[in-house]
Structures are given as C-alpha cells and as structure tokens.
Enzyme design. Structure first.
Site, PDB file in Angstrom:
ATOM      1  N   HIS A 191       0.801  -1.193   0.079  1.00  7.98           N
ATOM      2  CA  HIS A 191      -0.070  -0.075  -0.124  1.00  7.98           C
ATOM      3  C   HIS A 191       0.734   1.071  -0.025  1.00  7.98           C
ATOM      4  O   HIS A 191       1.780   1.240   0.844  1.00  7.98           O
ATOM      5  CB  HIS A 191      -0.978   0.170   1.366  1.00  7.98           C
ATOM      6  CG  HIS A 191      -1.995  -0.923   1.062  1.00  7.98           C
ATOM      7  ND1 HIS A 191      -3.175  -0.782   1.744  1.00  7.98           N
ATOM      8  CD2 HIS A 191      -2.312  -1.996   0.453  1.00  7.98           C
ATOM      9  CE1 HIS A 191      -4.236  -1.616   1.609  1.00  7.98           C
ATOM     10  NE2 HIS A 191      -3.486  -2.624   0.756  1.00  7.98           N
TER      11      HIS A 191
ATOM     12  N   TYR B 246      -8.934   5.371   7.893  1.00 12.26           N
ATOM     13  CA  TYR B 246      -9.212   5.835   9.433  1.00 12.26           C
ATOM     14  C   TYR B 246     -10.238   6.715   9.328  1.00 12.26           C
ATOM     15  O   TYR B 246      -9.734   7.782   8.944  1.00 12.26           O
ATOM     16  CB  TYR B 246      -7.734   6.403   9.791  1.00 12.26           C
ATOM     17  CG  TYR B 246      -6.629   5.251   9.690  1.00 12.26           C
ATOM     18  CD1 TYR B 246      -5.841   4.769   8.815  1.00 12.26           C
ATOM     19  CD2 TYR B 246      -6.232   4.574  10.885  1.00 12.26           C
ATOM     20  CE1 TYR B 246      -5.043   3.899   8.941  1.00 12.26           C
ATOM     21  CE2 TYR B 246      -5.311   3.818  11.109  1.00 12.26           C
ATOM     22  CZ  TYR B 246      -4.702   3.257  10.226  1.00 12.26           C
ATOM     23  OH  TYR B 246      -3.527   2.254  10.377  1.00 12.26           O
TER      24      TYR B 246
ATOM     25  N   PRO C 267      -3.350   0.192  18.745  1.00 10.76           N
ATOM     26  CA  PRO C 267      -3.256  -0.236  17.432  1.00 10.76           C
ATOM     27  C   PRO C 267      -3.224   0.674  16.362  1.00 10.76           C
ATOM     28  O   PRO C 267      -3.171   0.592  15.332  1.00 10.76           O
ATOM     29  CB  PRO C 267      -4.004  -1.485  17.262  1.00 10.76           C
ATOM     30  CG  PRO C 267      -5.087  -1.359  18.241  1.00 10.76           C
ATOM     31  CD  PRO C 267      -4.436  -0.503  19.526  1.00 10.76           C
TER      32      PRO C 267
ATOM     33  N   LYS D 165       1.843  -0.365  14.946  1.00 10.12           N
ATOM     34  CA  LYS D 165       3.399  -0.499  15.427  1.00 10.12           C
ATOM     35  C   LYS D 165       3.889  -1.871  16.241  1.00 10.12           C
ATOM     36  O   LYS D 165       4.765  -1.860  16.271  1.00 10.12           O
ATOM     37  CB  LYS D 165       3.801   0.769  16.008  1.00 10.12           C
ATOM     38  CG  LYS D 165       3.922   2.149  15.208  1.00 10.12           C
ATOM     39  CD  LYS D 165       5.100   2.066  14.450  1.00 10.12           C
ATOM     40  CE  LYS D 165       4.864   3.071  13.310  1.00 10.12           C
ATOM     41  NZ  LYS D 165       4.667   2.333  11.913  1.00 10.12           N
TER      42      LYS D 165
ATOM     43  N   TYR E 204       4.656   6.240  10.120  1.00  9.66           N
ATOM     44  CA  TYR E 204       3.585   5.340   9.599  1.00  9.66           C
ATOM     45  C   TYR E 204       4.249   4.185   8.767  1.00  9.66           C
ATOM     46  O   TYR E 204       4.297   2.882   9.203  1.00  9.66           O
ATOM     47  CB  TYR E 204       2.287   5.750   8.849  1.00  9.66           C
ATOM     48  CG  TYR E 204       1.355   4.784   8.467  1.00  9.66           C
ATOM     49  CD1 TYR E 204       0.251   4.394   9.687  1.00  9.66           C
ATOM     50  CD2 TYR E 204       1.125   3.671   7.747  1.00  9.66           C
ATOM     51  CE1 TYR E 204      -0.854   3.805   9.707  1.00  9.66           C
ATOM     52  CE2 TYR E 204       0.209   2.955   7.717  1.00  9.66           C
ATOM     53  CZ  TYR E 204      -0.621   2.814   8.777  1.00  9.66           C
ATOM     54  OH  TYR E 204      -1.895   1.961   8.349  1.00  9.66           O
TER      55      TYR E 204
HETATM   56  C1  PHB Z   1      -5.312  -4.317  10.654  1.00  7.67           C
HETATM   57  O1  PHB Z   1      -5.646  -4.426   9.418  1.00  7.67           O
HETATM   58  O2  PHB Z   1      -5.275  -5.511  11.325  1.00  7.67           O
HETATM   59  C2  PHB Z   1      -4.968  -3.054  11.068  1.00  7.67           C
HETATM   60  C3  PHB Z   1      -4.573  -2.163  10.368  1.00  7.67           C
HETATM   61  C4  PHB Z   1      -4.094  -0.800  10.708  1.00  7.67           C
HETATM   62  C5  PHB Z   1      -4.247  -0.628  12.102  1.00  7.67           C
HETATM   63  C6  PHB Z   1      -4.357  -1.602  12.932  1.00  7.67           C
HETATM   64  C7  PHB Z   1      -4.920  -2.730  12.577  1.00  7.67           C
HETATM   65  O3  PHB Z   1      -3.576   0.397  12.483  1.00  7.67           O
END
Ligand code: PHB
Ligand code: APR
Length: 392
Positions: free
Chosen positions: A72, A196, A288, A292, A380
C-alpha cells in the site's frame, strides 16, 4: 538440556529471534505456552513497515509475503464528510507498507524454524525463569534448560517481565477510555487502501487481509461485550461511521471472527535485567492505531540478534549493554506516534467542546500541510532502523 539462548514465547518476537540467531549460527530453544494451532490462528494486526518487510526478505522468510501481501502506498483519513489521502509515494518516496496478517508471519516463521531443525516446544504452560543475574535457566514440566541468556518474548501477559525483582523496572503507562471491536468478514475490501475514519459516533477503520477478506474495527466502550454486538449492529455502525463521503458504499458479507481489545500504552524500563532480555510486547504495548506493535517487536529482536552475535564472535558485551537504551529510542518514538494517531482519530468526551475543536484543527492541519502529512507518513511507514539512515 542446554542451549545458548532460551526463548520464552513463540509470537513474532520469539520466532523471528530464533530464526535470526540460527542464521548467525547461534542455538536457541523456544518454549511456548499455547499450541501451534492456537498461535497460528490468533488474529492480530496486519500492517508491516518497509523495514520489517525488508528484514523478513533478507532473512529468507518473505516468499509468501511477497506473493500474498498487499503493498500500500497511502492511507485515507476520513472526517467531516470528506476523505483525505496521505500519499506515501509523494511524501516518503520509495517507502510503503505491506498488509499481511501477523498470523501469516507467525505461520511462515514456524514452518521455516521446523524445516531448519529448530526447537520449538508448544504447550508448555508452566515455564519459570531462574538465576537471572548469574547462570540463567528455565524450568518447565520437570525439565531444566540451561542457557547463556534468556529472551523474554512472551507478550504482555507473560511470565518473563514479572520474574524481574520488584523495584527494578520503571513502568510508564496510559489507558484509553475506549476499546476496539475487530471483525474479519468474507467480503472484498470496499476500498483499495486503509481508511481511518473519525466521526462523532466514534472511530472506525477499514482494513483488509486479502482481496476476498476485509478487516474492520470500531471504537467501542471499554466494557463492550461481543454479546452486545450482533452482526447487523456492527454493519450498521460501520456504515454510519464510514459511509460519510459521497459515493462510498460498504460491501457487507459474512463475519467469521470477532474480538474486543483494550487500548493501552505501556513501557517497562530497562528492557534487560541481568541475563534476561525483554523483547516485543513483553516490554512495551502500543494502541493499534499506528499499527506499530509487530514492527517494534521485529526491531527489538533485530538488535538483540546483532548484540548476541557480536558477543559470541568477539566476547564484547558492548552491544548487549546498549540493547535496552537503543531499543527504547525507537520504542518511545512509536509510543508517541501511536498515542498521537489515537488522539487524532478517536472520539473523546463529547462534553469537551474545546477538545473537539482542537481535534478538528489537528485533522485539518495533518490533511492540508505537507509538513504535517509527512510527519504522519514517515512514522507510519516506519523510520529507518539506524537513526540518520537514508529513507531511500
Ligand atoms: C489491521 O489490518 O489489523 C490493522 C490495520 C491498521 C491498524 C491496526 C490494525 O492501525
Ligand atoms: N510461557 C510461554 N509462552 C508464553 C507465556 C508463558 N508463560 N505467556 C505468553 N506466552 C506466549 C503467548 O502464547 C504468545 O504466543 O508468548 C507469545 C507472545 O507473543 P505475542 O503476544 O504475539 O508478542 P510478541 O511476539 O512480542 O509480538 C508482538 O504481537 O500483540 C501483538 O501488537 C503486538 O503485533 C505485536 C506483536
């Protein structure tokens, strides 16, 4: 029994450490409380930083990740009725993330360790650590495993950190006033990239595992129970939080896994006591939101491998002595980033009007200033392992 490095825990930290040590000719034994099936099925996050991907490839365990992982080059921040893409290709050229489930990394590492004749003992729930300041050893099921050092890779609830005498560790902690409800659904992702989403109803995240499987998260109260969240309620809430921009439609499908996880920031310092070295979640936890957790575990064991290899090759303890301080620099950067992303995106006290305005200003800044967006992007995708190293 005797080995050079006794490893407690077969999560990503313990398994990768065991593999990297093997590549340097160092012997280890991994002791895991749960069964192989359990650790291979445990659903966790799924975002690998560029440095993690590079390391897994260099270590020869990246073959399936290269085939099945989804690279990505950006993420979307969605709020106030609009989506804003953070374009990694423009802000941090040459760096990206790969979406590949943590349990897939775990499966690949277990397969490789066993193929190489590595020793992983599953279902040993009674591991105890002894004599950490002198000649350390582990006991389990009537056996004794002597080692030069012990690596505590047994996660937040493991036995390694609590084996350190009281008063040695300093604990830094923050709990958040919400949890995450996560689901896996048999449905193609509704967008190509992660979304997000911030809304008055709470945070939501659109993620994925494969072109056929989507992963979603919802901000929920800390006391949320899965019983309160039948599938229809989950989809309705995801729609309310994600279908906030014109033309976006959520594709729904059968949900086959649900979990609720607490949101916590935690660091134990130092990450070493005598001949015990802590790595991964055993030493630190991040919420999460910044994705990280796994990446920090990888960075820890990379350093621990280099330090142990140097010790066995030269007899010098310099890198081992520096292990905790070196790890903690990266750990605290990730702590800050994870707290920052969490604060940016979640819904806090609805009565705090001032806080709400600050949050909107913060979101507007990150999505309009190249400098602010670059801060998000470089954290990120993951900062280089060596401070000052080039991004390219
Ligand atoms: C996930 O795909 O499990 C995932 C992706 C991004 C995050 C946390 C979990 O910030
Ligand atoms: N004895 C042996 N093994 C144990 C014990 C014990 N007393 N306690 C826990 N374990 C095992 C767990 O069953 C688990 O398999 O240690 C392992 C720890 O693995 P993780 O929790 O995955 O931790 P780590 O390897 O540090 O990986 C960090 O995991 O939670 C995510 O966000 C985190 O992605 C990050 C990653």
């Amino acid at each position: 029994m005797r080995t050079q490095v006794g490893i407690v825990g077969a999560g990503p930290a313990g398994l990768l450490l065991s593999h990297l040590l093997h590549l340097r000719g160092i012997d280890s034994v991994v002791l895991e409380a749960r069964s192989r099936e359990y650790v291979e099925q445990r659903v966790r996050a799924g975002v690998l930083e560029q440095g993690t991907v590079d390391l897994l490839n260099e270590a020869g365990v990246g073959e399936r990740m290269r085939k099945e992982g989804l690279p990505h080059h950006g993420i979307e921040l969605r709020y106030g009725g609009a989506g804003h893409r953070i374009p990694f290709e423009k802000l941090v050229p040459g760096r990206a993330i790969t979406v590949y489930g943590q349990q897939e990394v775990v499966k690949d590492l277990i397969a490789r360790r066993l193929a190489d004749g590595g020793k992983i003992l599953f279902e040993v729930p009674d591991v105890a650590l002894h004599s950490l300041e002198k000649s350390p050893y582990l006991t389990f099921q009537g056996e004794r495993l002597d080692c030069d050092v012990i690596a505590g890779c047994d996660g937040f609830h493991g036995v390694s950190r609590p084996s350190i005498p009281e008063g040695v560790l300093s604990i830094f902690q923050r709990d958040y006033p919400f949890a995450w409800l996560g689901i896996l659904a048999q449905v193609p992702p509704s967008a190509e990239e992660l979304i997000y989403a911030h809304s008055d109803r709470g945070f939501a995240l659109h993620s994925m595992r494969t072109p056929e499987i989507s992963r979603f998260y919802l901000q929920v109260p800390t006391d949320a129970s899965l019983d309160d969240w039948p599938d229809e309620r989950i989809w309705a809430e995801l729609r309310a939080r994600l279908e906030t921009v014109p033309g976006f439609e959520l594709t729904e499908g059968p949900i086959f896994a649900k979990d609720v996880s607490a949101m916590r920031s935690f660091v134990a310092e130092p990450m070493r006591h005598g001949n015990l070295y802590l790595a991964g979640d055993a030493a630190h936890i991040v919420p999460p939101t910044g994705a990280k957790g796994l990446n920090l575990a990888v960075a820890d064991v990379r350093l621990l491998t280099a330090a142990l290899a140097d010790f066995y090759e030269t007899g010098s303890t310099e890198l081992l002595d520096a292990y905790s301080d070196t790890c903690l620099k990266r750990v605290w950067r990730a702590q800050h980033f994870s707290w920052w992303m969490t604060t940016l995106l979640h819904t806090f006290d609805a009565d705090d009007a001032y806080g709400g305005r600050l949050q909107t200003s913060h979101l507007d800044y990150v999505t309009s200033s190249t400098a602010a967006a670059t801060t998000l992007a470089e954290n990120y995708v993951g900062l280089p392992f060596e401070p000052g190293a080039s991004h390219a």
